[in-house]
Scaffold this motif. Structure first.
Motif, PDB file in Angstrom:
ATOM      1  N   GLU A  10     -17.805  -3.792  33.158  1.00 13.17           N
ATOM      2  CA  GLU A  10     -18.481  -2.861  34.489  1.00 13.17           C
ATOM      3  C   GLU A  10     -17.634  -1.309  34.746  1.00 13.17           C
ATOM      4  O   GLU A  10     -16.559  -0.615  34.694  1.00 13.17           O
ATOM      5  N   GLY A  48     -14.512 -10.024  30.741  1.00 12.59           N
ATOM      6  CA  GLY A  48     -16.339 -10.793  29.695  1.00 12.59           C
ATOM      7  C   GLY A  48     -16.895 -10.514  30.643  1.00 12.59           C
ATOM      8  O   GLY A  48     -17.616  -9.569  31.434  1.00 12.59           O
ATOM      9  N   VAL A  65     -20.314  -8.893  31.498  1.00 15.45           N
ATOM     10  CA  VAL A  65     -20.537  -7.809  31.517  1.00 15.45           C
ATOM     11  C   VAL A  65     -19.760  -6.673  31.678  1.00 15.45           C
ATOM     12  O   VAL A  65     -18.301  -6.525  32.581  1.00 15.45           O
TER      13      VAL A  65
HETATM   14 CA    CA Z   1     -17.053  -8.712  33.554  1.00 15.51          CA
END
Ligand code: CA
Ligand code: CA
Length: 319
Positions: free
Chosen positions: A249, A245, A247
């Motif tokens: 990566e 969740g 962002v």
């Molecule tokens: Ca993340």
């Protein structure tokens, strides 16, 4: 579940090029400060899943045994404050700044902004717009800024930008295997999330994803419409925040959906060549009904020059 192409999470800035010749070899680094990092013990773990909840094209299986040396990984994604220090020290220009535009989630724009700024809505993923002037300092375009978001993950950074930051910090991007090892938080196989196998145990929201109907209605039951501060929700068993969740990566590795069937067992660093880099963990736009990739074992990828409002990174370091 709607079968979505990877463009639901990863609109491409440039078309994938012929397999790039950049070496996959990982440069080991031990120079960066370990402040804000966690030392993980390494060892053996079972990577991937053989269940049927993922998208076959992502290559989440077969489950295979991986052994890692001890390594360090950032407890949070790199924040705007940290990225700002890098830019101030080096004068670095991100790819979104050089291209002059980047991808913004439609829901972040006012109707007037949509009229004025949208040059192209991504076909098949109409919630992504090309917005002129969208950069890490102005994530949703020229009318936005990060003044109240210094503790948020830096976004609108490409893989190349992330690698440049990591090199400056004396670190590197985590390998895909390191990322998954860290995300699992010491839990065994069969757990989809950093805390276990249930999305919302006891009705609790333990990560920043999308509740409601994607992409039109977000109830924000987890407290956030867009990105949350990098240190949000509860850390996993290794003391690491928001692996799933918030962002996406970037990871070091080239992406190959067939990779798990032939991956090295010891400290794998991914295929030798590819046209897209791995990204992991999903984002605040993930919803179980659509992009069901906010899991420790889910995979996606994008071209190394692409950037969006929901894609950031964290760094790793050798022990
Ligand atoms: Ca993340
Ligand atoms: Ca949310």
């Amino acid at each position: 579940m709607t079968d979505s192409s990877s463009s639901c999470c990863a609109p491409l800035r440039s078309k994938p090029a012929a397999p790039a010749s950049a070496p996959a070899g990982l440069v080991r680094v031990r120079t960066g400060s370990t402040e804000g990092m966690k030392r993980l013990p390494g060892g053996e773990f079972l990577m991937g899943n053989d269940r049927d909840y993922g998208f076959p094209a992502d290559g989440e299986g077969p489950v295979h045994r991986v052994r890692l040396d001890p390594f360090w990984i950032d407890a949070t994604t790199v924040t705007n404050e940290q990225f700002n220090a890098f830019v101030n020290a080096t004068g670095y220009k991100t790819e979104s700044e050089r291209f002059g535009w980047s991808f913004v989630f439609l829901g972040h724009l006012t109707p007037a902004e949509r009229e004025r700024q949208v040059r192209l809505v991504v076909q098949g993923s109409e919630w992504w717009c090309r917005v002129e002037g969208a950069t890490w300092r102005h994530p949703e375009g020229p009318g936005s800024n990060i003044k109240k978001r210094w503790s948020h993950p830096v976004v609108q950074v490409s893989w190349n930008d992330a690698a440049a930051y990591a090199a400056w910090a004396g670190k590197r991007l985590p390998t895909e295997a390191e990322w998954e090892f860290a995300a699992r938080g010491g839990l065994g196989p069969g757990n989809r999330f950093p805390w276990g196998d249930e999305l919302e145990p006891g009705g609790r929201h333990l990560m920043n994803v999308w509740q409601g109907v994607f992409p039109t209605t977000n109830t924000e039951a987890d407290g956030h419409y867009g990105p949350a501060p990098a240190k949000s929700y509860r850390a996993n068993g290794y003391g690491i925040y928001a692996m799933t969740g918030n962002v996406w990566e970037w990871c070091h590795d080239w992406f190959d959906a067939g990779w798990y069937a032939r991956s090295d067992m010891d400290n794998p660093t991914g295929p030798n060549a590819g046209d897209r880099r791995v990204m992991r963990g999903g984002s605040y736009l993930c919803h179980a009904s659509y992009c069901n990739r906010c899991r420790v074992d889910a995979r996606s990828a994008n071209t190394p020059d692409s950037a969006t409002t929901n894609l950031g990174f964290r760094c790793a370091r050798d022990d």
